[in-house]
Design an enzyme around this catalytic site. Sequence first.
Site, PDB file in Angstrom:
ATOM      1  N   GLY A  17       0.781  -1.241   0.000  1.00  0.00           N
ATOM      2  CA  GLY A  17       0.000   0.000   0.000  1.00  0.00           C
ATOM      3  C   GLY A  17       0.806   1.281   0.000  1.00  0.00           C
ATOM      4  CD  GLU A  19       2.191   0.539   7.132  1.00  0.00           C
ATOM      5  OE1 GLU A  19       2.183   0.486   5.892  1.00  0.00           O
ATOM      6  OE2 GLU A  19       2.109  -0.467   7.868  1.00  0.00           O
ATOM      7  CG  ASP A  20      -0.421   1.753   3.574  1.00  0.00           C
ATOM      8  OD1 ASP A  20      -0.159   1.458   4.764  1.00  0.00           O
ATOM      9  OD2 ASP A  20      -0.902   0.929   2.778  1.00  0.00           O
ATOM     10  CG  ASP A  58      -7.106   0.390  11.296  1.00  0.00           C
ATOM     11  OD1 ASP A  58      -7.576   0.708  12.394  1.00  0.00           O
ATOM     12  OD2 ASP A  58      -7.805  -0.107  10.409  1.00  0.00           O
ATOM     13  CE  LYS A  66      -8.660   3.922   8.915  1.00  0.00           C
ATOM     14  NZ  LYS A  66      -9.295   2.634   8.568  1.00  0.00           N
ATOM     15  CG  PHE A 119     -12.057   0.496   4.341  1.00  0.00           C
ATOM     16  CD1 PHE A 119     -11.036  -0.265   4.906  1.00  0.00           C
ATOM     17  CD2 PHE A 119     -12.249   0.431   2.965  1.00  0.00           C
ATOM     18  CE1 PHE A 119     -10.234  -1.075   4.118  1.00  0.00           C
ATOM     19  CE2 PHE A 119     -11.452  -0.388   2.171  1.00  0.00           C
ATOM     20  CZ  PHE A 119     -10.445  -1.131   2.755  1.00  0.00           C
ATOM     21  CB  VAL A 120      -9.439   5.740   3.294  1.00  0.00           C
ATOM     22  CG1 VAL A 120     -10.233   6.705   4.143  1.00  0.00           C
ATOM     23  CG2 VAL A 120      -8.183   5.283   4.038  1.00  0.00           C
ATOM     24  CG  ASP A 136      -5.948  -3.298  -1.577  1.00  0.00           C
ATOM     25  OD1 ASP A 136      -5.407  -2.998  -0.501  1.00  0.00           O
ATOM     26  OD2 ASP A 136      -6.287  -4.464  -1.852  1.00  0.00           O
ATOM     27  NE  ARG A 142      -2.691  -2.657  -4.068  1.00  0.00           N
ATOM     28  CZ  ARG A 142      -2.582  -2.920  -2.769  1.00  0.00           C
ATOM     29  NH1 ARG A 142      -2.367  -1.951  -1.918  1.00  0.00           N
ATOM     30  NH2 ARG A 142      -2.697  -4.161  -2.339  1.00  0.00           N
TER      31      ARG A 142
HETATM   32  P1  5GP Z   1      -3.159  -2.268  11.349  1.00  0.00           P
HETATM   33  O1  5GP Z   1      -2.244  -3.435  11.570  1.00  0.00           O
HETATM   34  O2  5GP Z   1      -2.574  -0.950  11.819  1.00  0.00           O
HETATM   35  O3  5GP Z   1      -4.534  -2.501  11.901  1.00  0.00           O
HETATM   36  O4  5GP Z   1      -3.405  -2.156   9.796  1.00  0.00           O
HETATM   37  C1  5GP Z   1      -2.415  -1.736   8.958  1.00  0.00           C
HETATM   38  C2  5GP Z   1      -2.650  -2.160   7.538  1.00  0.00           C
HETATM   39  O5  5GP Z   1      -4.029  -2.411   7.285  1.00  0.00           O
HETATM   40  C3  5GP Z   1      -2.269  -1.053   6.584  1.00  0.00           C
HETATM   41  O6  5GP Z   1      -0.928  -1.144   6.190  1.00  0.00           O
HETATM   42  C4  5GP Z   1      -3.231  -1.242   5.444  1.00  0.00           C
HETATM   43  O7  5GP Z   1      -2.702  -2.166   4.539  1.00  0.00           O
HETATM   44  C5  5GP Z   1      -4.459  -1.840   6.086  1.00  0.00           C
HETATM   45  N1  5GP Z   1      -5.471  -0.803   6.389  1.00  0.00           N
HETATM   46  C6  5GP Z   1      -5.769  -0.257   7.580  1.00  0.00           C
HETATM   47  N2  5GP Z   1      -6.755   0.649   7.475  1.00  0.00           N
HETATM   48  C7  5GP Z   1      -7.086   0.683   6.164  1.00  0.00           C
HETATM   49  C8  5GP Z   1      -8.033   1.459   5.398  1.00  0.00           C
HETATM   50  O8  5GP Z   1      -8.795   2.323   5.878  1.00  0.00           O
HETATM   51  N3  5GP Z   1      -8.065   1.194   4.075  1.00  0.00           N
HETATM   52  C9  5GP Z   1      -7.271   0.266   3.467  1.00  0.00           C
HETATM   53  N4  5GP Z   1      -7.401   0.114   2.154  1.00  0.00           N
HETATM   54  N5  5GP Z   1      -6.368  -0.469   4.152  1.00  0.00           N
HETATM   55  C10 5GP Z   1      -6.279  -0.256   5.482  1.00  0.00           C
END
Ligand code: 5GP
Length: 179
Positions: A49, A103-104, A107, A135, A156-157, A163, A169
């Site tokens: 991402g 990192e993109d 969350d 977030k 969710f974005v 994606d 993407r």
């Molecule tokens: P975490 O481990 O912090 O919960 O999630 C991180 C990963 O989940 C990110 O690198 C991304 O790939 C995916 N992710 C988290 N939130 C979103 C969102 O709102 N949209 C999308 N497309 N991917 C997300």
Amino acid sequence: MTEPWKLHDKTFVKYMSERKIQAGVKKLAARLNLEYQGKKPLFVVVLNGSFIFASDLLKRISIDCEIAFVKVSSYKGVNSTGKIEEVIGLDIPVEGRHVVLVEDIVDSGLTIVKLIDKIKALKAFDVKVAACLLKPEAYKMDYPIDYVCFRIPNDFVVGYGLDYDGLGRNSADIYKISE
Ligand code: 5GP
């Protein structure tokens, strides 16, 4: 993209323009150029991402640096599974280095904290995170996320590299789910 943007079974509306994103990325790059001057940081791009964000950010880094790529995945569909697969591809020694994870989106933080622990175990001098999006309401970890372009609500974005089950993407703007 024409609005609303339909991807699989969900509909998305524009949330953040390319112009706004680029302004945030530029600001973050300027900060990194100052804070990492003389430290020859190792930027570790977390695929998939982050590919667009990393490209935009790193083009604006003017100090000496190295760039590596890793892959890790914890997301299927629109909800975090909480299950983290293995980290693959880190092929540059990190011992003694100033590491910045690119990192993109952060969350729950599960993905990034797992990576931070791994890189710390490899004896990096320090490990920081540069995230395009954070977030804050979802982030559950103690580790501070030092460099963030934008803090966003718990929606969710997609777009700008992110994606929804493989689609979305390829947009310069960021879209959020509309329900
Ligand atoms: P975490 O481990 O912090 O919960 O999630 C991180 C990963 O989940 C990110 O690198 C991304 O790939 C995916 N992710 C988290 N939130 C979103 C969102 O709102 N949209 C999308 N497309 N991917 C997300």
